[in-house]
Design a protein around this motif. Structure first.
Motif, short mmCIF file in Angstrom:
data_model
loop_
_atom_site.label_atom_id
_atom_site.label_comp_id
_atom_site.label_asym_id
_atom_site.label_seq_id
_atom_site.Cartn_x
_atom_site.Cartn_y
_atom_site.Cartn_z
N LEU A 1 0.88 -0.96 -0.07
CA LEU A 1 -0.16 -0.11 0.10
C LEU A 1 0.85 1.23 0.05
O LEU A 1 1.82 1.24 0.58
CB LEU A 1 -0.92 0.04 1.26
CG LEU A 1 -1.91 -1.23 1.43
CD1 LEU A 1 -2.49 -1.10 3.05
CD2 LEU A 1 -2.96 -1.01 0.15
N PRO A 2 0.13 2.19 -0.61
CA PRO A 2 1.18 3.58 -0.43
C PRO A 2 1.15 4.03 1.07
O PRO A 2 0.17 3.66 1.91
CB PRO A 2 0.11 4.59 -1.26
CG PRO A 2 -0.62 3.88 -2.03
CD PRO A 2 -0.90 2.47 -1.59
N GLU A 3 2.11 4.79 1.29
CA GLU A 3 2.27 5.36 2.87
C GLU A 3 2.97 4.20 3.68
O GLU A 3 3.50 4.61 4.68
CB GLU A 3 0.96 6.04 3.47
CG GLU A 3 0.30 7.07 2.68
CD GLU A 3 -1.12 7.08 3.01
OE1 GLU A 3 -1.68 6.26 4.10
OE2 GLU A 3 -1.88 7.70 2.30
N SER A 4 2.34 3.13 3.72
CA SER A 4 2.74 1.97 4.58
C SER A 4 2.40 0.87 3.84
O SER A 4 2.03 0.74 2.76
CB SER A 4 2.01 2.20 5.93
OG SER A 4 2.08 1.03 6.86
N ASP A 5 2.83 -0.35 4.39
CA ASP A 5 2.33 -1.60 3.94
C ASP A 5 1.20 -2.38 4.82
O ASP A 5 1.08 -2.11 5.95
CB ASP A 5 3.49 -2.41 3.51
CG ASP A 5 4.00 -3.11 4.81
OD1 ASP A 5 3.68 -3.19 5.81
OD2 ASP A 5 5.19 -3.55 4.13
N GLY A 6 0.76 -3.52 4.32
CA GLY A 6 -0.24 -4.06 5.06
C GLY A 6 0.18 -4.77 6.39
O GLY A 6 -0.48 -4.99 7.39
N MET A 7 1.20 -5.12 6.25
CA MET A 7 2.08 -5.74 7.66
C MET A 7 2.15 -5.01 8.65
O MET A 7 2.20 -4.98 9.80
CB MET A 7 3.42 -6.39 7.15
CG MET A 7 3.22 -7.93 6.08
SD MET A 7 2.27 -9.15 6.76
CE MET A 7 2.93 -10.36 5.99
N VAL B 1 -4.38 -10.01 1.45
CA VAL B 1 -4.81 -10.52 0.08
C VAL B 1 -3.54 -9.81 -0.55
O VAL B 1 -2.98 -8.81 -0.63
CB VAL B 1 -6.09 -9.94 -0.46
CG1 VAL B 1 -6.35 -10.10 -1.79
CG2 VAL B 1 -7.15 -10.08 0.50
N SER B 2 -2.85 -10.77 -1.22
CA SER B 2 -1.65 -10.54 -2.09
C SER B 2 -1.20 -11.42 -2.93
O SER B 2 -1.60 -12.65 -2.78
CB SER B 2 -0.30 -10.38 -1.01
OG SER B 2 0.67 -9.78 -1.60
N ILE C 1 5.99 -15.07 4.45
CA ILE C 1 4.86 -13.99 4.53
C ILE C 1 3.82 -14.42 5.21
O ILE C 1 3.25 -13.59 5.83
CB ILE C 1 4.91 -13.52 3.22
CG1 ILE C 1 6.07 -12.72 2.48
CG2 ILE C 1 3.57 -12.41 3.12
CD1 ILE C 1 5.99 -12.29 1.01
N VAL C 2 3.29 -15.57 4.75
CA VAL C 2 2.07 -15.94 5.10
C VAL C 2 2.18 -16.14 6.64
O VAL C 2 1.26 -15.90 7.58
CB VAL C 2 1.54 -17.42 4.54
CG1 VAL C 2 0.37 -17.88 5.58
CG2 VAL C 2 1.27 -17.17 3.14
N ARG C 3 3.21 -16.99 7.30
CA ARG C 3 3.45 -17.20 8.58
C ARG C 3 3.56 -15.70 9.42
O ARG C 3 3.11 -15.52 10.54
CB ARG C 3 4.74 -17.72 8.93
CG ARG C 3 4.57 -19.29 8.64
CD ARG C 3 5.78 -20.00 9.02
NE ARG C 3 7.09 -19.91 8.42
CZ ARG C 3 7.27 -20.32 7.33
NH1 ARG C 3 6.39 -21.29 6.56
NH2 ARG C 3 8.55 -19.91 6.49
#
Length: 126
Positions: free
Chosen positions: A60-66, A84-85, A92-94
């Motif tokens: 995502l812009p600005e930050s990421d989902g994690m 969702v990726s 990454i899933v873990r």
């Protein structure tokens, strides 16, 4: 279909994916409260709307989902967050599950796969 309407916020920077997910969810009788493309907007939407489910992209812009995931779970009334990726390595899933995600859906996905992930996250058969 469930008797209690399921509400959802979609956070993904790709408007085509947001619109696709929204159309799929509406066909499945899931209420889409908001679809946003930035982390900050997503957090605000979740705080304002209190969805039962959040579909959250990693990039995502600005930050990421994690980075957004722990903030979201801390500041909102505990929605079930499904990542969702197209990036779905075991690592990454873990990491996502370890940070509190209730599920992970790999792009591209089918309506059945999305519905299955939401049902498992909520602990219901959809």
């Amino acid at each position: 279909m469930p008797t209690k309407k399921i509400s959802c916020v979609i956070i993904d920077d790709d408007s085509i994916i947001r619109n696709l997910m929204s159309a799929m969810l509406r066909q499945l009788n899931i209420e889409v409260l908001a679809q946003v493309g930035h982390a900050h907007e997503g957090l605000k939407s979740c705080m304002d709307l209190s969805p039962r489910v959040v579909l959250l992209d990693i990039h995502l812009p600005e930050s990421d989902g994690m980075e957004l995931l722990p903030q979201l779970l801390k500041l909102t009334p505990q929605p079930k967050v499904i990542m969702v990726s197209s990036e779905a390595t075991g690592e990454i899933v873990r990491e996502a599950i370890g940070l509190g995600a209730s599920g992970f859906v790999v792009k591209p996905f089918t309506p059945a796969r999305l519905l299955d992930a939401i049902g498992k996250a909520l602990g219901v058969k959809l």
